[in-house]
Design an enzyme around this catalytic site. Sequence first.
Site, short mmCIF file in Angstrom:
data_model
loop_
_atom_site.label_atom_id
_atom_site.label_comp_id
_atom_site.label_asym_id
_atom_site.label_seq_id
_atom_site.Cartn_x
_atom_site.Cartn_y
_atom_site.Cartn_z
N HIS A 79 72.70 22.37 22.56
CA HIS A 79 73.43 23.40 23.30
C HIS A 79 73.15 23.28 24.80
O HIS A 79 73.92 23.79 25.61
CB HIS A 79 73.11 24.80 22.77
CG HIS A 79 71.69 25.23 22.86
ND1 HIS A 79 70.79 25.06 21.83
CD2 HIS A 79 71.00 25.84 23.85
CE1 HIS A 79 69.61 25.55 22.18
NE2 HIS A 79 69.71 26.04 23.42
N ASP B 55 71.82 20.37 16.63
CA ASP B 55 71.46 20.85 17.97
C ASP B 55 70.55 19.85 18.69
O ASP B 55 69.36 20.05 18.82
CB ASP B 55 70.75 22.21 17.87
CG ASP B 55 70.72 22.96 19.20
OD1 ASP B 55 71.24 22.42 20.20
OD2 ASP B 55 70.17 24.08 19.24
N GLY C 283 64.70 29.52 28.10
CA GLY C 283 64.20 28.44 28.93
C GLY C 283 63.39 27.44 28.13
O GLY C 283 63.14 26.33 28.57
N SER D 75 64.38 26.16 25.30
CA SER D 75 65.30 25.34 24.52
C SER D 75 65.10 23.86 24.79
O SER D 75 64.99 23.42 25.93
CB SER D 75 66.75 25.68 24.87
OG SER D 75 67.21 26.73 24.09
N SER E 244 65.47 25.04 19.22
CA SER E 244 66.89 25.37 19.15
C SER E 244 67.14 26.84 19.47
O SER E 244 67.89 27.16 20.36
CB SER E 244 67.41 25.05 17.75
OG SER E 244 68.74 25.50 17.60
#
Length: 475
Positions: A214, A243, A330, A332, A348
């Site tokens: 993402h 992802d 943040g 991710s 994720s």
Amino acid sequence: MPKRKAAIAVGGVAALGAAALLLPNANASQDKDQAAGAAGTVKTLKAADASNLSAQLQKALGDALAGSYYDGAKQQLVVNVVSGDKNVIVQAKKAGAAVRQVDNSTASLKAAAKTLKTKATIPGTAWAIDPRTNKVAVTADSTVTGAKWNRLQSTVRSLGSGMATLKKSAGAFKTLVSGGDAIFSQVQGGGVRCSLGFNVTASDGTPAFLTAGHCGVAAKDWSDSQNGQPIATVDQATFPGNDFSLVKYNDATTQAPSEVNAGNGQTVPITQAADATVGETVFRMGSTTGLHNGQVTGLDATVNFQSETNPGGVDTVNGLIQTNVCAEAGDSGGSLFTQDGGAVGLTSGGSGDCTSGGETFFQPVTAALQATGATLGNGAGGQAGAGDQTGTAAPSASPGDNGAGNGAGAGDQSGTADPSATAGDQNGAGNGAGTGDQSGAGNGAGAGDQSGAGTGTGTGDQSGTGDGSSLNGSN
């Protein structure tokens, strides 16, 4: 980028507790192996060895097994076998596993998960098979109320007694755009912040890194400073479904060591890609909250994120690792790894934060490597040891209450990313990226206000560093 690794210092001191768990030889007692004993003797195993044994038994016995998990207290692999299957019991014991007889077969648990997918794919829900309870663990976040909750509850009940559990989560499931070293991108409407997961070598031999899909759908060009020049460009990105993103460094001479910067002057060499095992202790590194540790609680998890572009729509990600490690906006894309240097997952999304805790989901690294054709470090294959990067991290972890997770089984969905994110000021996560078939991004947009942070801080409303760490993320 100059010949240096991308590294952004992360403030905070509370994560020093987790960092202290990464001391060499702290888990030396796990080196005892009773494999030399008579056939049927339960072996004492380190988590990585338990994971390998689990994979071997799964390959040999298939769905005759009803799942397995690591018992950290006893340092044993526990294998579930449906009552009455004597042949499987004998083989599992001979391999050195502890055997537990259960009622629900793998086939029946998978059928239950399929029913949930058909009847209860509701934004804010997630489920995974929990081998410790021999049930499907279903979770609903705080947004699942009224008719949606009634529908979910009714579906779980329809599965029959003893087949599934249902619980509420205090937070809301969101992709956590904004974990490892911080990486930034400027897109129309604002900035995006994510975390670098693991440095890899792309199939063409160039240096690259893995991060969340993402993030790659939200923005194409990434920098190691908030307003700096781009140092890397997205090559492949997939979200939803899976992802993960493969991002190539623009400078082919970039030094990209296969390690995680755990903060406080400590790095953990990453020597191989590893599959997760329920019950094992894992560490998560993120640019917002630093280093946290916890345990794997489920595999092959399905998470239904609320779509940012299609009101009422769902962005479903499959094949994730579920944990009780905390994470915030943040984090991710940040690294999930083991004490002995195994690269396990990419952050994720999830619910909660590093103050109250919650669930976090990770994209499995092994699946991302297979889909992108990348290798760890100087050519370590998807699950192979990292060759000359073998420095072992002896980080013996003791489980924390934070668990991150969401590694999705990337599989063959690695479409090429041309993510020209039109992302809103929420971080252009996914939903803003008009990525077309590249990731199904449209509605697959990352996570609400968590996904990358408006002005580039990636903190969204969850950005509080909580007990976040002084560690910079993974490199």
